[in-house]
Design a protein around this motif. Structure first.
Motif, PDB file in Angstrom:
ATOM      1  N   ALA A  95       4.526  -2.506 -10.403  1.00 20.14           N
ATOM      2  CA  ALA A  95       3.245  -2.917 -10.980  1.00 20.14           C
ATOM      3  C   ALA A  95       2.464  -1.763 -11.588  1.00 20.14           C
ATOM      4  N   ILE A  96       2.913  -0.527 -11.393  1.00 17.86           N
ATOM      5  CA  ILE A  96       2.153   0.637 -11.844  1.00 17.86           C
ATOM      6  C   ILE A  96       2.771   1.194 -13.117  1.00 17.86           C
ATOM      7  N   PHE A  97       1.906   1.384 -14.108  1.00 16.75           N
ATOM      8  CA  PHE A  97       2.358   1.847 -15.420  1.00 16.75           C
ATOM      9  C   PHE A  97       1.454   2.962 -15.920  1.00 16.75           C
ATOM     10  N   GLY A  98       2.039   3.885 -16.658  1.00 16.61           N
ATOM     11  CA  GLY A  98       1.223   4.825 -17.398  1.00 16.61           C
ATOM     12  C   GLY A  98       0.460   4.035 -18.462  1.00 16.61           C
ATOM     13  N   GLN A 107       0.796  -1.224   0.000  1.00 11.60           N
ATOM     14  CA  GLN A 107       0.000   0.000   0.000  1.00 11.60           C
ATOM     15  C   GLN A 107       0.832   1.280   0.000  1.00 11.60           C
ATOM     16  N   GLY A 108       2.098   1.187  -0.347  1.00  9.27           N
ATOM     17  CA  GLY A 108       2.939   2.373  -0.409  1.00  9.27           C
ATOM     18  C   GLY A 108       2.392   3.418  -1.368  1.00  9.27           C
ATOM     19  N   CYS A 140       2.605   7.616  -7.642  1.00  8.90           N
ATOM     20  CA  CYS A 140       2.487   6.226  -7.209  1.00  8.90           C
ATOM     21  C   CYS A 140       3.513   5.301  -7.866  1.00  8.90           C
ATOM     22  N   GLU A 141       3.873   5.591  -9.080  1.00  5.51           N
ATOM     23  CA  GLU A 141       4.719   4.681  -9.864  1.00  5.51           C
ATOM     24  C   GLU A 141       6.070   4.379  -9.208  1.00  5.51           C
ATOM     25  N   PRO A 142       6.843   5.374  -8.784  1.00  5.14           N
ATOM     26  CA  PRO A 142       8.173   5.064  -8.242  1.00  5.14           C
ATOM     27  C   PRO A 142       8.173   4.391  -6.870  1.00  5.14           C
ATOM     28  N   VAL A 143       7.081   4.461  -6.123  1.00  7.32           N
ATOM     29  CA  VAL A 143       7.068   3.857  -4.785  1.00  7.32           C
ATOM     30  C   VAL A 143       6.608   2.405  -4.788  1.00  7.32           C
ATOM     31  N   CYS A 144       6.149   1.908  -5.911  1.00  5.97           N
ATOM     32  CA  CYS A 144       5.673   0.526  -5.982  1.00  5.97           C
ATOM     33  C   CYS A 144       6.870  -0.429  -5.927  1.00  5.97           C
TER      34      CYS A 144
END
Length: 96
Positions: free
Chosen positions: A57-60, A15-16, A49-53
């Motif tokens: 798993a997070i992508f544009g 949940q970061g 959110c992207e760099p803390v995953c």
């Protein structure tokens, strides 16, 4: 849709990303969902959110790998029909 949470989040649900989202657009039902979901109508495309995953798993939307394209639909679907989205996550993971 701006950002998407793809397959690497399944069964991890770190949940970061939730804590850094300035508009609180990342959700899941604890104990029920296998991944987190980004609300495409609330996301402001900030990218916080992207760099803390920790599992990347997070992508544009336009950077989402081909093999995980269905997760864009799944994220949006969760906000309309949670059970249908959960079924699609289960089906996607069964393919692995």
């Amino acid at each position: 849709m701006t950002y998407v949470i793809a397959e690497p989040c399944v069964d991890v649900t770190d949940q970061g990303c939730v804590g850094v989202c300035p508009v609180a657009c990342i959700h899941f039902d604890e104990g029920v969902d296998r991944k987190l979901y980004i609300d495409p109508n609330e996301c402001i495309d900030c990218g916080a959110c992207e760099p803390v995953c920790p599992v990347e798993a997070i992508f544009g939307e336009f950077d989402l790998p081909y093999e995980w394209e269905q997760y864009a639909e799944i994220d949006a679907l969760w906000y309309e029909d949670k059970d249908a989205a959960r079924a699609k996550v289960d089906a996607a993971k069964e393919k692995d």
